[in-house]
Design a protein around this motif. Structure first.
Motif: not given
Lengths: 104, 158
Positions: B129-149
């Motif tokens: 479950d931990g692997r699945r959770y990371l596979a879901l959230v990590l790619p989105r965290i990597a795509s954060f743009d701190h200049g905007a939402a």
């Protein structure tokens, strides 16, 4: 005397025993029987289905397979969309900056 | 002809019923309910099979993390604004490079902090479950743009 009387009868019996009928296969036999008894093949719904059993069996199998796959695919697609939406909500919850942007 | 149409209709009805059964069997009702309520903790509990103890620990982690990123992100926004001001004023190259570097460093710190946090959450789950959770959230965290939402759509690059 007895033997002379029995001989033709024995001969007939042997002939009947040896007699074999091998009529040629008639593909229209069933249809002709129905016609002779006054009904057309497929005169009732069950008879119609029976008359086309192979084709309808394939149709049922195909329809059920496609329907089951489609139903399952729609559900899986919805689950993916749901999960994507909740992950976005979750990450927004984790980052107060994002909350500030989204809820001014 | 009426038997043909009747048979087709019966098969269609059977197919619809089969499709519905297939849909219901593959549906994730718990996930759908959590999404409908926007309840992320309920989502974590059901989707990653958390026990009440695990869920309490995850909740505690989230509460302790709340606000940690805020300061990082505030600094990023300030640094981004300063860089934008330098760009607009056609400031000197050295200052602009320094402003760029500062923005990048702060972004890395903020993303790193969030990544560490989600890894801690994943560690509370079962390995799968931990692997699945990371596979879901990590790619989105990597795509954060701190200049905007952030655009949280998977596969979207800023």
């Amino acid at each position: 005397m007895n033997s002379s009387l029995n001989s033709p009868r024995d001969s007939l019996s042997e002939t009947l025993h040896a007699w074999q009928v091998t009529p040629p296969a008639d593909p229209n036999f069933r249809q002709e029987v129905w016609q002779r008894i006054g009904k057309q093949p497929g005169a009732t719904w069950p008879a119609y289905v029976r008359a086309h059993m192979a084709a309808w069996s394939m149709a049922v199998a195909l329809a059920m397979g496609v329907a089951a796959f489609t139903g399952s695919a729609v559900a899986r697609s919805q689950t993916r969309a749901d999960r994507s939406a909740i992950v976005a909500t979750y990450l927004v919850d984790l980052d107060p900056r994002v909350q500030a942007v989204l809820k001014p | 002809m009426k038997y043909l149409l009747g048979t087709v209709a019966a098969i269609a009805l059977l197919a619809v019923s089969t499709g519905f059964v297939g849909y219901r069997l593959s549906c994730d009702d718990a996930l759908h309910a959590a999404v409908a309520k926007g309840d992320t903790m309920e989502w974590l509990r059901t989707d990653f099979h958390l026990t009440e103890t695990q869920l309490a620990e995850v909740r505690k982690l989230h509460e302790s993390y709340a606000g940690t990123c805020e300061e990082h992100c505030r600094l990023i926004q300030e640094a981004t604004r300063a860089r934008s001001a330098l760009e607009a004023a056609h400031g000197d190259r050295v200052a602009l490079d320094a402003a760029n570097a500062k923005v990048q460093t702060l972004r890395a710190i903020c993303e790193g902090s969030l990544t560490v946090h989600v890894r801690k959450v994943a560690a509370l789950m079962s390995p799968e479950d931990g692997r699945r959770y990371l596979a879901l959230v990590l790619p989105r965290i990597a795509s954060f743009d701190h200049g905007a939402a952030p655009d949280l759509r998977l596969g979207h690059s800023n």
